[in-house]
Scaffold this motif. Structure first.
Motif, PDB file in Angstrom:
ATOM      1  N   GLN A  39      77.993 -73.916  -1.137  1.00  0.00           N
ATOM      2  CA  GLN A  39      78.419 -74.042  -2.533  1.00  0.00           C
ATOM      3  C   GLN A  39      79.356 -75.240  -2.724  1.00  0.00           C
ATOM      4  OE1 GLN A  39      77.508 -72.250  -5.280  1.00  0.00           O
ATOM      5  NE2 GLN A  39      76.057 -71.127  -4.020  1.00  0.00           N
ATOM      6  N   GLU A  40      80.104 -75.585  -1.686  1.00  0.00           N
ATOM      7  CA  GLU A  40      81.108 -76.645  -1.778  1.00  0.00           C
ATOM      8  C   GLU A  40      80.557 -78.032  -1.495  1.00  0.00           C
ATOM      9  OE1 GLU A  40      84.136 -75.532   0.994  1.00  0.00           O
ATOM     10  OE2 GLU A  40      84.639 -73.711  -0.111  1.00  0.00           O
ATOM     11  N   LEU A  41      79.470 -78.125  -0.763  1.00  0.00           N
ATOM     12  CA  LEU A  41      78.929 -79.430  -0.386  1.00  0.00           C
ATOM     13  C   LEU A  41      77.908 -79.902  -1.419  1.00  0.00           C
ATOM     14  CD1 LEU A  41      78.525 -78.851   3.443  1.00  0.00           C
ATOM     15  CD2 LEU A  41      80.259 -80.232   2.298  1.00  0.00           C
ATOM     16  N   ARG A  42      77.999 -81.176  -1.791  1.00  0.00           N
ATOM     17  CA  ARG A  42      77.142 -81.761  -2.819  1.00  0.00           C
ATOM     18  C   ARG A  42      75.909 -82.403  -2.181  1.00  0.00           C
ATOM     19  NH1 ARG A  42      79.539 -85.910  -7.182  1.00  0.00           N
ATOM     20  NH2 ARG A  42      81.395 -84.856  -6.440  1.00  0.00           N
ATOM     21  N   CYS A  43      74.782 -82.250  -2.836  1.00  0.00           N
ATOM     22  CA  CYS A  43      73.537 -82.859  -2.357  1.00  0.00           C
ATOM     23  C   CYS A  43      73.578 -84.364  -2.619  1.00  0.00           C
ATOM     24  CB  CYS A  43      72.346 -82.237  -3.071  1.00  0.00           C
ATOM     25  SG  CYS A  43      70.773 -83.004  -2.649  1.00  0.00           S
ATOM     26  N   PRO A  44      73.369 -85.196  -1.594  1.00  0.00           N
ATOM     27  CA  PRO A  44      73.397 -86.646  -1.796  1.00  0.00           C
ATOM     28  C   PRO A  44      72.277 -87.158  -2.701  1.00  0.00           C
ATOM     29  CG  PRO A  44      73.545 -86.117   0.534  1.00  0.00           C
ATOM     30  CD  PRO A  44      73.231 -84.846  -0.186  1.00  0.00           C
ATOM     31  N   GLN A  45      71.171 -86.439  -2.746  1.00  0.00           N
ATOM     32  CA  GLN A  45      70.044 -86.883  -3.565  1.00  0.00           C
ATOM     33  C   GLN A  45      70.183 -86.409  -5.005  1.00  0.00           C
ATOM     34  OE1 GLN A  45      66.235 -85.881  -1.958  1.00  0.00           O
ATOM     35  NE2 GLN A  45      65.127 -86.628  -3.718  1.00  0.00           N
ATOM     36  N   TYR A  82      82.251 -83.012   9.538  1.00  0.00           N
ATOM     37  CA  TYR A  82      80.985 -83.535  10.057  1.00  0.00           C
ATOM     38  C   TYR A  82      80.140 -84.100   8.915  1.00  0.00           C
ATOM     39  CZ  TYR A  82      76.285 -83.716  11.984  1.00  0.00           C
ATOM     40  OH  TYR A  82      75.043 -84.134  12.350  1.00  0.00           O
ATOM     41  N   MET A  83      80.043 -83.357   7.827  1.00  0.00           N
ATOM     42  CA  MET A  83      79.227 -83.795   6.685  1.00  0.00           C
ATOM     43  C   MET A  83      79.816 -85.053   6.039  1.00  0.00           C
ATOM     44  SD  MET A  83      76.573 -81.988   6.445  1.00  0.00           S
ATOM     45  CE  MET A  83      75.906 -80.456   7.063  1.00  0.00           C
ATOM     46  N   ILE A  84      81.142 -85.142   5.979  1.00  0.00           N
ATOM     47  CA  ILE A  84      81.776 -86.338   5.412  1.00  0.00           C
ATOM     48  C   ILE A  84      81.504 -87.545   6.305  1.00  0.00           C
ATOM     49  CG2 ILE A  84      84.006 -87.432   4.940  1.00  0.00           C
ATOM     50  CD1 ILE A  84      84.963 -84.686   3.926  1.00  0.00           C
ATOM     51  N   ASN A  89      82.278 -89.455   1.659  1.00  0.00           N
ATOM     52  CA  ASN A  89      83.123 -88.586   0.842  1.00  0.00           C
ATOM     53  C   ASN A  89      82.395 -88.010  -0.362  1.00  0.00           C
ATOM     54  OD1 ASN A  89      85.503 -88.713   2.357  1.00  0.00           O
ATOM     55  ND2 ASN A  89      86.005 -90.703   1.463  1.00  0.00           N
ATOM     56  N   PHE A  90      81.254 -88.582  -0.699  1.00  0.00           N
ATOM     57  CA  PHE A  90      80.498 -88.129  -1.864  1.00  0.00           C
ATOM     58  C   PHE A  90      80.052 -86.673  -1.740  1.00  0.00           C
ATOM     59  CE2 PHE A  90      76.491 -87.518  -4.096  1.00  0.00           C
ATOM     60  CZ  PHE A  90      76.880 -87.858  -5.380  1.00  0.00           C
ATOM     61  N   VAL A  91      79.865 -86.176  -0.517  1.00  0.00           N
ATOM     62  CA  VAL A  91      79.340 -84.816  -0.354  1.00  0.00           C
ATOM     63  C   VAL A  91      80.344 -83.736  -0.732  1.00  0.00           C
ATOM     64  CG1 VAL A  91      77.626 -85.427   1.389  1.00  0.00           C
ATOM     65  CG2 VAL A  91      79.875 -84.654   2.099  1.00  0.00           C
ATOM     66  N   THR A  92      81.588 -84.105  -0.950  1.00  0.00           N
ATOM     67  CA  THR A  92      82.568 -83.114  -1.393  1.00  0.00           C
ATOM     68  C   THR A  92      82.829 -83.313  -2.882  1.00  0.00           C
ATOM     69  OG1 THR A  92      84.438 -84.538  -0.874  1.00  0.00           O
ATOM     70  CG2 THR A  92      83.707 -83.039   0.847  1.00  0.00           C
ATOM     71  N   TYR A  93      83.095 -82.228  -3.567  1.00  0.00           N
ATOM     72  CA  TYR A  93      83.401 -82.327  -4.990  1.00  0.00           C
ATOM     73  C   TYR A  93      84.848 -82.746  -5.227  1.00  0.00           C
ATOM     74  CZ  TYR A  93      78.982 -80.269  -6.412  1.00  0.00           C
ATOM     75  OH  TYR A  93      77.651 -80.048  -6.642  1.00  0.00           O
ATOM     76  N   ASP A  94      85.660 -82.767  -4.199  1.00  0.00           N
ATOM     77  CA  ASP A  94      87.059 -83.154  -4.307  1.00  0.00           C
ATOM     78  C   ASP A  94      87.345 -84.245  -3.277  1.00  0.00           C
ATOM     79  OD1 ASP A  94      89.684 -83.158  -5.129  1.00  0.00           O
ATOM     80  OD2 ASP A  94      90.263 -81.493  -3.833  1.00  0.00           O
ATOM     81  N   PRO A  95      86.875 -85.486  -3.556  1.00  0.00           N
ATOM     82  CA  PRO A  95      87.061 -86.546  -2.564  1.00  0.00           C
ATOM     83  C   PRO A  95      88.530 -86.917  -2.426  1.00  0.00           C
ATOM     84  CG  PRO A  95      86.158 -87.451  -4.585  1.00  0.00           C
ATOM     85  CD  PRO A  95      86.192 -85.962  -4.750  1.00  0.00           C
TER      86      PRO A  95
END
Length: 154
Positions: A39-45, A82-84, A89-95
């Protein structure tokens, strides 16, 4: 009858395309962490969808990687880091606050201040002198010549 059969086949084919991910967890805590992370990680596409709501291939891969990392015993913060590292940083909603994000916040404010300053400065400058009438510029000889030319045109 043929139309009804065709409609049923169409409905069945649509439901066959939709996939449901079946995920097995080692503990309830692991499941809770998994649900929170996707829920917290943003889809890059998809950009404004989280990976839980996205059907993009990269989101599916990211969900699988989240599960894999959690099963290895990593914490939520480890998975997020790991995802960042992998996607930025785009994958988080709170960069985090960086030079790039500060510029994004400050640039519009600076542009507004510059615009207001420009308008204020332009308004405070003395107005241009009124146009001088032709009577003040022309000599008597030039006035007579101008009048003669104007009479010729009539």
């Amino acid at each position: 009858m043929k139309k009804l059969t065709a409609c049923l086949l169409l409905l069945l084919s649509v439901s066959a395309v939709a996939t449901i991910e079946v995920v097995e967890f080692n503990s309830p805590q692991q499941e809770q962490d998994y649900r929170a992370l996707i829920q917290e990680l943003r889809c890059p596409q998809c950009q404004n969808n989280n990976i839980a709501d996205s059907n993009a291939t990269i989101a599916t891969d990211m969900r699988a990687k989240v599960l894999e990392l959690l099963k290895e015993g990593r914490t939520k913060q480890d998975v997020t880091n790991y995802m960042i590292e992998r996607y930025g940083n785009f994958v988080t909603y709170d960069p985090p606050v960086t030079a790039g994000t500060i510029i994004l916040w400050i640039a519009p404010i600076l542009m507004l201040l510059f615009g207001f300053g420009f308008l204020w400065r332009r308004k405070s400058q003395p107005k241009a002198q009124q146009a001088v009438s032709s009577a003040e510029i022309l000599t008597d000889e030039q006035k007579q010549r101008l009048n003669a030319l104007l009479k010729d045109k009539e």
